[in-house]
Enzyme design. Structure first.
Site, PDB file in Angstrom:
ATOM      1  N   ASN A  32       0.807  -1.301  -0.060  1.00 23.66           N
ATOM      2  CA  ASN A  32      -0.091  -0.004  -0.019  1.00 23.66           C
ATOM      3  C   ASN A  32       0.918   1.473  -0.089  1.00 23.66           C
ATOM      4  O   ASN A  32       2.081   1.298   0.620  1.00 23.66           O
ATOM      5  CB  ASN A  32      -1.042  -0.153   1.219  1.00 23.66           C
ATOM      6  CG  ASN A  32      -0.405  -0.215   2.573  1.00 23.66           C
ATOM      7  OD1 ASN A  32       0.688  -0.844   2.864  1.00 23.66           O
ATOM      8  ND2 ASN A  32      -0.976   0.436   3.527  1.00 23.66           N
ATOM      9  N   ALA A  87      -0.922  11.954   1.571  1.00 19.64           N
ATOM     10  CA  ALA A  87      -1.591  12.863   2.547  1.00 19.64           C
ATOM     11  C   ALA A  87      -3.088  13.329   2.061  1.00 19.64           C
ATOM     12  O   ALA A  87      -3.813  13.442   2.955  1.00 19.64           O
ATOM     13  CB  ALA A  87      -0.754  14.522   2.590  1.00 19.64           C
ATOM     14  N   GLU A  96      -2.899  -4.636  -3.092  1.00 16.46           N
ATOM     15  CA  GLU A  96      -3.614  -5.551  -4.365  1.00 16.46           C
ATOM     16  C   GLU A  96      -3.442  -4.952  -5.488  1.00 16.46           C
ATOM     17  O   GLU A  96      -2.988  -5.475  -6.770  1.00 16.46           O
ATOM     18  CB  GLU A  96      -4.931  -6.108  -3.881  1.00 16.46           C
ATOM     19  CG  GLU A  96      -5.124  -6.751  -2.765  1.00 16.46           C
ATOM     20  CD  GLU A  96      -5.516  -5.687  -1.494  1.00 16.46           C
ATOM     21  OE1 GLU A  96      -4.710  -4.640  -1.294  1.00 16.46           O
ATOM     22  OE2 GLU A  96      -6.442  -5.936  -0.980  1.00 16.46           O
TER      23      GLU A  96
HETATM   24  N1  THU Z   1      -5.196  -1.498   2.464  1.00 22.81           N
HETATM   25  C1  THU Z   1      -4.579  -2.355   1.502  1.00 22.81           C
HETATM   26  O1  THU Z   1      -3.454  -2.027   0.817  1.00 22.81           O
HETATM   27  N2  THU Z   1      -5.216  -3.519   1.163  1.00 22.81           N
HETATM   28  C2  THU Z   1      -6.150  -4.136   1.947  1.00 22.81           C
HETATM   29  O2  THU Z   1      -6.855  -5.190   1.508  1.00 22.81           O
HETATM   30  C3  THU Z   1      -6.984  -3.172   2.942  1.00 22.81           C
HETATM   31  C4  THU Z   1      -6.454  -1.931   2.892  1.00 22.81           C
HETATM   32  C5  THU Z   1      -4.387  -0.313   2.779  1.00 22.81           C
HETATM   33  C6  THU Z   1      -5.054   0.908   2.464  1.00 22.81           C
HETATM   34  C7  THU Z   1      -4.346   1.880   3.424  1.00 22.81           C
HETATM   35  O3  THU Z   1      -2.998   2.160   3.067  1.00 22.81           O
HETATM   36  C8  THU Z   1      -4.520   0.877   4.537  1.00 22.81           C
HETATM   37  O4  THU Z   1      -4.430  -0.315   4.209  1.00 22.81           O
HETATM   38  C9  THU Z   1      -5.574   1.359   5.707  1.00 22.81           C
HETATM   39  O5  THU Z   1      -6.732   1.204   5.087  1.00 22.81           O
END
Ligand code: THU
Length: 160
Positions: free
Chosen positions: A61, A65, A74
């Site tokens: 992820n 900001a 994903e």
């Molecule tokens: N996030 C993901 O990268 N994948 C997921 O399946 C759930 C949420 C990330 C988005 C954000 O950077 C952080 O987790 C908190 O929501």
């Protein structure tokens, strides 16, 4: 009036019960958490995609900001795969979260937008993707996005 009931088949495995191929994708997702840029949530997520040619692509992820400008792990992985291996189907996708040095106690489940992108990816290559939702101890093994996104909107709705 009539009612329909939707059910989903999810196999729950411990990490040692996975096949070697599944283990290698999960291991890649775990490593990918190190690339997470998540100063706002402190919730690292790693994803790994196994392509039909054996290549494993990873993503994490990437926050911003201006929150909506960030991207989930994903989609980072799937979009990289689509952009760099456009003709190679995606076979498996593993996802795991980490906070500090601890992998998530609960399986990491994809958000709605990621489910939609997984749905498109299956439609694009015409084959289901095995989805591996991981926690520190367990893996939910799911044979295709239908289980996580029933009644998904796809190309057929646009007659494609
Ligand atoms: N996030 C993901 O990268 N994948 C997921 O399946 C759930 C949420 C990330 C988005 C954000 O950077 C952080 O987790 C908190 O929501």
């Amino acid at each position: 009036m009539k009612t329909i009931e939707i059910s989903a088949k999810i196999q729950i495995c411990s990490h040692i019960e996975l096949t070697n191929e599944q283990k290698s994708v999960v291991e890649a997702a775990k490593k990918a958490t190190s690339g997470s840029y998540s100063p706002y949530s402190n919730y690292k997520v790693g994803a790994a995609v196994l392509l039909d040619n054996g290549v494993i692509i990873t993503g994490s992820n990437q926050e911003n900001a201006a929150y909506p400008s960030g991207l989930c792990a994903e989609r980072t992985a799937l979009f990289y795969a689509g952009a760099n291996y456009p003709d190679v189907p995606v076979r498996k996708l593993a996802i795991i979260s980490r906070q500090g040095n601890e992998f998530g106690k609960e399986v990491c489940s994809p958000c709605g937008s990621c489910r939609q992108v997984i749905c498109e990816c299956e439609a694009r290559y015409g084959s289901p993707i095995e989805i591996l939702l991981c926690s520190d101890t367990e893996v939910y093994v799911i044979q295709g996005i239908e289980a996580l996104l029933p009644f998904g909107f796809g190309p057929k709705e646009l007659n494609k």
